[in-house]
Design a protein around this motif. Structure first.
Motif, mmCIF file in Angstrom:
data_model
loop_
_atom_site.group_PDB
_atom_site.id
_atom_site.type_symbol
_atom_site.label_atom_id
_atom_site.label_comp_id
_atom_site.label_asym_id
_atom_site.label_seq_id
_atom_site.Cartn_x
_atom_site.Cartn_y
_atom_site.Cartn_z
ATOM 1 N N CYS A 18 2.027 12.074 -2.847
ATOM 2 C CA CYS A 18 2.207 11.315 -1.607
ATOM 3 C C CYS A 18 3.680 11.133 -1.296
ATOM 4 O O CYS A 18 4.098 11.184 -0.129
ATOM 5 C CB CYS A 18 1.506 9.958 -1.715
ATOM 6 S SG CYS A 18 -0.297 10.034 -1.579
ATOM 7 N N GLN A 19 4.495 10.921 -2.339
ATOM 8 C CA GLN A 19 5.926 10.755 -2.120
ATOM 9 C C GLN A 19 6.552 12.030 -1.566
ATOM 10 O O GLN A 19 7.363 11.997 -0.640
ATOM 11 C CB GLN A 19 6.598 10.361 -3.440
ATOM 12 C CG GLN A 19 8.080 10.062 -3.331
ATOM 13 C CD GLN A 19 8.931 11.294 -3.603
ATOM 14 O OE1 GLN A 19 8.449 12.271 -4.174
ATOM 15 N NE2 GLN A 19 10.171 11.249 -3.184
ATOM 16 N N GLU A 26 -2.296 -1.292 -3.307
ATOM 17 C CA GLU A 26 -2.037 -1.747 -4.666
ATOM 18 C C GLU A 26 -3.115 -2.746 -5.074
ATOM 19 O O GLU A 26 -3.536 -3.585 -4.284
ATOM 20 C CB GLU A 26 -0.664 -2.414 -4.742
ATOM 21 C CG GLU A 26 0.502 -1.449 -4.636
ATOM 22 C CD GLU A 26 1.828 -2.133 -4.812
ATOM 23 O OE1 GLU A 26 2.676 -1.625 -5.569
ATOM 24 O OE2 GLU A 26 2.029 -3.189 -4.178
ATOM 25 N N TYR A 60 4.778 4.530 -3.486
ATOM 26 C CA TYR A 60 3.771 5.589 -3.412
ATOM 27 C C TYR A 60 2.851 5.509 -4.624
ATOM 28 O O TYR A 60 3.276 5.183 -5.737
ATOM 29 C CB TYR A 60 4.433 6.962 -3.364
ATOM 30 C CG TYR A 60 5.452 7.109 -2.254
ATOM 31 C CD1 TYR A 60 5.052 7.380 -0.957
ATOM 32 C CD2 TYR A 60 6.810 6.955 -2.512
ATOM 33 C CE1 TYR A 60 5.983 7.497 0.065
ATOM 34 C CE2 TYR A 60 7.751 7.075 -1.498
ATOM 35 C CZ TYR A 60 7.324 7.349 -0.212
ATOM 36 O OH TYR A 60 8.251 7.459 0.796
ATOM 37 N N CYS A 61 1.594 5.862 -4.379
ATOM 38 C CA CYS A 61 0.613 5.867 -5.462
ATOM 39 C C CYS A 61 0.779 7.086 -6.358
ATOM 40 O O CYS A 61 0.263 7.113 -7.480
ATOM 41 C CB CYS A 61 -0.800 5.817 -4.897
ATOM 42 S SG CYS A 61 -1.282 7.308 -3.966
ATOM 43 N N SER A 72 0.848 -1.179 0.000
ATOM 44 C CA SER A 72 0.000 0.000 0.000
ATOM 45 C C SER A 72 0.886 1.232 0.000
ATOM 46 O O SER A 72 2.104 1.148 0.187
ATOM 47 C CB SER A 72 -0.921 0.003 1.218
ATOM 48 O OG SER A 72 -0.167 -0.014 2.418
ATOM 49 N N CYS A 73 0.279 2.375 -0.211
ATOM 50 C CA CYS A 73 1.028 3.632 -0.255
ATOM 51 C C CYS A 73 1.686 3.866 1.105
ATOM 52 O O CYS A 73 1.045 3.753 2.148
ATOM 53 C CB CYS A 73 0.099 4.784 -0.615
ATOM 54 S SG CYS A 73 0.930 6.370 -0.820
ATOM 55 N N PHE A 79 2.579 0.478 -7.624
ATOM 56 C CA PHE A 79 3.080 1.786 -7.214
ATOM 57 C C PHE A 79 4.565 1.926 -7.519
ATOM 58 O O PHE A 79 5.299 0.936 -7.611
ATOM 59 C CB PHE A 79 2.838 2.010 -5.719
ATOM 60 C CG PHE A 79 1.395 2.097 -5.341
ATOM 61 C CD1 PHE A 79 0.416 2.354 -6.296
ATOM 62 C CD2 PHE A 79 0.990 1.913 -4.027
ATOM 63 C CE1 PHE A 79 -0.921 2.433 -5.957
ATOM 64 C CE2 PHE A 79 -0.347 1.994 -3.662
ATOM 65 C CZ PHE A 79 -1.304 2.248 -4.631
ATOM 66 N N CYS A 138 -2.695 8.548 3.113
ATOM 67 C CA CYS A 138 -3.339 8.151 1.854
ATOM 68 C C CYS A 138 -4.168 6.883 2.020
ATOM 69 O O CYS A 138 -5.371 6.903 1.878
ATOM 70 C CB CYS A 138 -2.278 7.957 0.770
ATOM 71 S SG CYS A 138 -2.913 7.290 -0.779
#
Length: 353
Positions: free
Chosen positions: A318-319, A296, A313-314, A286-287, A302, A292
């Motif tokens: 978010c990153q 996935e 990250y998505c 996941s992210c 991602f 968030c």
């Protein structure tokens, strides 16, 4: 002297007959008292019953649109039968705020699902987005979830537009061939036009990197500066103490730092939902940004950090948020560059597919 005959004398009354007469007299008095109380109650005016339905609906609409939690709405509906009936009126349900629909994952149930569906049928844009995120990511009803988010997006819901752009960027719910970068940029641009901070940041990185759009570094930096300016305004309005800070301290994409933004109700639901399932969705990740919560929908969906490769990250938004809030202190390169100038801070801003 004349005397009365036996029939003229009063008959002796037994104790049981006396008790019966007393009970009857007391009962008559209680009846009279009860009638008097009812008459006084009937004569006492009931101002709430005298209010027209239109006025009560107007008050309930204002309440539902400004509610800070689901309990604000539920407590009103539990007041009486009339309030319950009017509270479920489509006019009221169509105005519900995002916070009034902030259902916790541990409280998710079929009645909660039906209530969200009823709000969607009444025309609530917030309910369409929230239920769309739950259907798409948690319940794995991809088509139904995307349709609900598209319904909210057509009503110019900025967050729904941004969520759909992330789905297009990643090809979520399908294979890598389902990615549509141009559609993602288009949806992201519409959300950015409505002032969504994450969309502004994502669009800025897309322009800087040439991701799905012709590269334009200057224009990308302009969008990043706009996102930071909105962050500064939000942080200042949330806490007056931050007004004493220098503006450059909150220009997060240019070296500054910001307080962690408030997690949106739909994203908090995703985080709680998948935290209760340690293996994640079908074993996928996941992210890494906790604000968030998007999982996935297939393996390696991602993008990963190009330095440590431990986080994914998505989106670039978010990153960027996770980097300045947390990952900057944790990211360590797997191997140093040969020239010895490897910089985790600079390299951490890049991701690989």
């Amino acid at each position: 002297m004349r005397t009365r005959s036996g029939s003229s004398y009063p008959k002796p009354v037994s104790r049981s007959e006396t008790t019966t007469k007393r009970k009857r007299s007391c009962g008559d008095e209680n009846i009279n008292i009860g009638i008097g109380i009812r008459r006084r109650k009937q004569s006492r005016p009931d101002f709430f019953d005298g209010l027209p339905d239109d006025l009560v609906l107007s008050v309930l609409c204002r309440l539902s649109s400004s509610a800070e939690s689901p309990s604000d709405v539920v407590s009103i509906m539990m007041t009486c039968k009339r309030m319950n009936g009017l509270g479920m009126n489509p006019m009221v349900l169509s105005k519900v705020s995002a916070k009034s629909l902030a259902i916790r994952a541990r409280n998710w149930s079929e009645p909660a699902h039906r209530f969200l569906k009823r709000c969607v049928e009444a025309g609530s844009v917030e309910a369409a987005y929230a239920l769309g995120m739950i259907e798409f990511y948690c319940l794995k009803n991809r088509s139904a979830g995307a349709a609900l988010m598209a319904r909210a997006a057509m009503a110019s819901h900025a967050v729904a537009l941004y969520s759909l752009s992330i789905i297009q960027f990643n090809g979520s719910g399908g294979s890598k061939n389902h990615k549509d970068l141009r559609a993602g940029v288009s949806l992201c641009a519409r959300s950015a036009y409505l002032g969504h901070v994450d969309a502004l940041r994502e669009l800025g990185h897309c322009l800087q990197d040439g991701y799905g759009v012709r590269r334009d570094v200057a224009e990308g930096r302009r969008f990043l500066f706009s996102a930071n300016a909105r962050e500064l305004a939000a942080a200042s309005s949330a806490s007056p103490a931050k007004l004493t800070w220098q503006p450059h301290q909150l220009l997060s994409d240019f070296g500054g730092s910001i307080p962690a933004p408030e997690v949106r109700p739909a994203n908090r639901f995703l985080v709680e939902w998948f935290e209760s399932r340690p293996a994640g969705l079908d074993g996928f990740g996941s992210c890494s940004y906790r604000g968030c919560g998007r999982p996935e929908t297939r393996s390696h969906e991602f993008r990963r950090c190009s330095v440590c490769g431990k986080v994914g990250y998505c989106s670039r938004a978010c990153q960027a948020l996770h980097w300045k809030l947390e990952h900057k202190e944790e990211c360590k390169p797997v191997e140093r560059r040969q020239d010895g100038t490897g910089d985790a801070a600079g390299a951490g801003q890049d991701m690989v597919m």
